[in-house]
Design a protein around this motif. Structure first.
Motif, PDB file in Angstrom:
ATOM      1  N   LEU A   1       5.586  -2.835  -3.593  1.00 34.70           N
ATOM      2  CA  LEU A   1       4.458  -2.536  -2.707  1.00 34.70           C
ATOM      3  C   LEU A   1       4.869  -2.268  -1.253  1.00 34.70           C
ATOM      4  CD1 LEU A   1       1.630  -4.831  -4.100  1.00 34.70           C
ATOM      5  CD2 LEU A   1       1.599  -2.322  -3.942  1.00 34.70           C
ATOM      6  N   PRO A   2       5.796  -3.027  -0.670  1.00 45.14           N
ATOM      7  CA  PRO A   2       6.189  -2.709   0.713  1.00 45.14           C
ATOM      8  C   PRO A   2       6.814  -1.321   0.865  1.00 45.14           C
ATOM      9  CG  PRO A   2       6.791  -4.952   0.199  1.00 45.14           C
ATOM     10  CD  PRO A   2       6.366  -4.306  -1.098  1.00 45.14           C
ATOM     11  N   ALA A   3       7.519  -0.848  -0.133  1.00 44.92           N
ATOM     12  CA  ALA A   3       8.085   0.501  -0.083  1.00 44.92           C
ATOM     13  C   ALA A   3       6.972   1.542  -0.099  1.00 44.92           C
ATOM     14  CB  ALA A   3       9.047   0.721  -1.246  1.00 44.92           C
ATOM     15  N   LEU A   4       5.967   1.332  -0.926  1.00 44.70           N
ATOM     16  CA  LEU A   4       4.828   2.237  -0.967  1.00 44.70           C
ATOM     17  C   LEU A   4       4.078   2.202   0.363  1.00 44.70           C
ATOM     18  CD1 LEU A   4       3.005   4.199  -2.489  1.00 44.70           C
ATOM     19  CD2 LEU A   4       1.796   2.208  -3.430  1.00 44.70           C
ATOM     20  N   ALA A   5       3.901   1.012   0.912  1.00 41.81           N
ATOM     21  CA  ALA A   5       3.206   0.874   2.199  1.00 41.81           C
ATOM     22  C   ALA A   5       3.957   1.590   3.315  1.00 41.81           C
ATOM     23  CB  ALA A   5       3.031  -0.605   2.539  1.00 41.81           C
ATOM     24  N   ALA A   6       5.263   1.423   3.372  1.00 39.17           N
ATOM     25  CA  ALA A   6       6.064   2.042   4.428  1.00 39.17           C
ATOM     26  C   ALA A   6       5.949   3.563   4.388  1.00 39.17           C
ATOM     27  CB  ALA A   6       7.525   1.616   4.300  1.00 39.17           C
ATOM     28  N   GLU A   7       6.032   4.136   3.203  1.00 41.59           N
ATOM     29  CA  GLU A   7       5.885   5.593   3.071  1.00 41.59           C
ATOM     30  C   GLU A   7       4.474   6.037   3.427  1.00 41.59           C
ATOM     31  OE1 GLU A   7       8.085   8.012   2.292  1.00 41.59           O
ATOM     32  OE2 GLU A   7       9.731   6.578   2.211  1.00 41.59           O
ATOM     33  N   SER A   8       3.477   5.271   2.988  1.00 40.63           N
ATOM     34  CA  SER A   8       2.086   5.637   3.225  1.00 40.63           C
ATOM     35  C   SER A   8       1.726   5.577   4.706  1.00 40.63           C
ATOM     36  CB  SER A   8       1.161   4.712   2.430  1.00 40.63           C
ATOM     37  OG  SER A   8       1.431   4.841   1.042  1.00 40.63           O
ATOM     38  N   ARG A   9       2.300   4.627   5.425  1.00 43.88           N
ATOM     39  CA  ARG A   9       2.023   4.518   6.864  1.00 43.88           C
ATOM     40  C   ARG A   9       2.523   5.734   7.642  1.00 43.88           C
ATOM     41  NH1 ARG A   9       4.152  -1.113   6.187  1.00 43.88           N
ATOM     42  NH2 ARG A   9       2.297  -2.368   5.767  1.00 43.88           N
ATOM     43  N   GLN A  10       3.442   6.498   7.071  1.00 46.18           N
ATOM     44  CA  GLN A  10       3.980   7.685   7.738  1.00 46.18           C
ATOM     45  C   GLN A  10       3.102   8.923   7.527  1.00 46.18           C
ATOM     46  OE1 GLN A  10       6.623   7.279   9.784  1.00 46.18           O
ATOM     47  NE2 GLN A  10       6.358   5.157   9.172  1.00 46.18           N
ATOM     48  N   GLU A  11       2.127   8.830   6.646  1.00 47.85           N
ATOM     49  CA  GLU A  11       1.271   9.977   6.348  1.00 47.85           C
ATOM     50  C   GLU A  11       0.368  10.308   7.528  1.00 47.85           C
ATOM     51  OE1 GLU A  11      -1.061   8.916   2.958  1.00 47.85           O
ATOM     52  OE2 GLU A  11       0.698   8.544   1.718  1.00 47.85           O
ATOM     53  N   GLU A  12       0.179  11.600   7.762  1.00 43.77           N
ATOM     54  CA  GLU A  12      -0.805  12.023   8.746  1.00 43.77           C
ATOM     55  C   GLU A  12      -2.171  11.599   8.209  1.00 43.77           C
ATOM     56  OE1 GLU A  12      -2.446  16.126  10.734  1.00 43.77           O
ATOM     57  OE2 GLU A  12      -0.369  16.036  10.032  1.00 43.77           O
ATOM     58  N   GLY A  13      -2.973  10.984   9.039  1.00 43.93           N
ATOM     59  CA  GLY A  13      -4.290  10.543   8.611  1.00 43.93           C
ATOM     60  C   GLY A  13      -4.349   9.099   8.179  1.00 43.93           C
ATOM     61  N   ASN A  14      -3.194   8.447   8.013  1.00 46.55           N
ATOM     62  CA  ASN A  14      -3.185   7.020   7.677  1.00 46.55           C
ATOM     63  C   ASN A  14      -3.199   6.211   8.964  1.00 46.55           C
ATOM     64  OD1 ASN A  14      -1.442   4.364   7.319  1.00 46.55           O
ATOM     65  ND2 ASN A  14      -2.493   4.793   5.410  1.00 46.55           N
ATOM     66  N   ARG A  15      -4.139   5.292   9.073  1.00 47.20           N
ATOM     67  CA  ARG A  15      -4.244   4.437  10.255  1.00 47.20           C
ATOM     68  C   ARG A  15      -3.652   3.049  10.005  1.00 47.20           C
ATOM     69  NH1 ARG A  15     -10.259   5.339  12.804  1.00 47.20           N
ATOM     70  NH2 ARG A  15     -10.331   7.600  12.616  1.00 47.20           N
ATOM     71  N   SER A  16      -3.691   2.612   8.762  1.00 44.86           N
ATOM     72  CA  SER A  16      -3.224   1.259   8.455  1.00 44.86           C
ATOM     73  C   SER A  16      -3.036   1.123   6.945  1.00 44.86           C
ATOM     74  CB  SER A  16      -4.265   0.243   8.938  1.00 44.86           C
ATOM     75  OG  SER A  16      -3.910  -1.067   8.580  1.00 44.86           O
ATOM     76  N   TYR A  17      -2.071   0.272   6.569  1.00 45.27           N
ATOM     77  CA  TYR A  17      -1.825  -0.004   5.146  1.00 45.27           C
ATOM     78  C   TYR A  17      -1.308  -1.427   5.076  1.00 45.27           C
ATOM     79  CZ  TYR A  17      -0.596   1.215   0.311  1.00 45.27           C
ATOM     80  OH  TYR A  17      -0.532   1.295  -1.064  1.00 45.27           O
ATOM     81  N   SER A  18      -2.113  -2.330   4.542  1.00 40.87           N
ATOM     82  CA  SER A  18      -1.758  -3.755   4.494  1.00 40.87           C
ATOM     83  C   SER A  18      -1.763  -4.263   3.054  1.00 40.87           C
ATOM     84  CB  SER A  18      -2.763  -4.584   5.300  1.00 40.87           C
ATOM     85  OG  SER A  18      -2.784  -4.168   6.635  1.00 40.87           O
TER      86      SER A  18
END
Length: 104
Positions: free
Chosen positions: A28-45
């Protein structure tokens, strides 16, 4: 059409198979780290339930539903989420909400 200051909130509850919970916790932390880099993502916890360690809550905030759709179609969601995490789950519930634009 969403108001200018609104955002899209996704709350996902993942229940891992007991024997796969620790591996899901690693991925899950690997998915979160990649997702936080997406344009339009404000937060991923991510949070792991203290009493039921095979249950995870994921809270994602995006600019809008379109940004979430882009996330769901991303290469990292396919390779980490769909191919690795989801097969290790007993259940998965994903609910989307429109927020008021105030993020603290």
């Amino acid at each position: 059409m969403a108001e200018q200051n609104e955002h899209y909130v996704v709350i996902a509850t993942y229940t891992a198979k007991p024997e796969t919970a620790d591996r899901v916790a690693q991925l899950l932390p690997a998915l979160a780290a990649e997702s936080r880099q997406e344009e339009g993502n404000r937060s991923y916890s991510i949070a792991r339930d203290l009493e039921r360690p095979n249950v995870f809550t994921v809270v994602e905030i995006y600019d809008d539903v379109d940004a979430f759709t882009v996330h769901r179609e991303s290469a990292h969601f396919a390779s980490i989420g769909k191919m690795q995490i989801i097969p290790m789950l007993e259940s998965r519930e994903v609910v989307g909400y429109v927020g008021d634009g105030v993020i603290r």
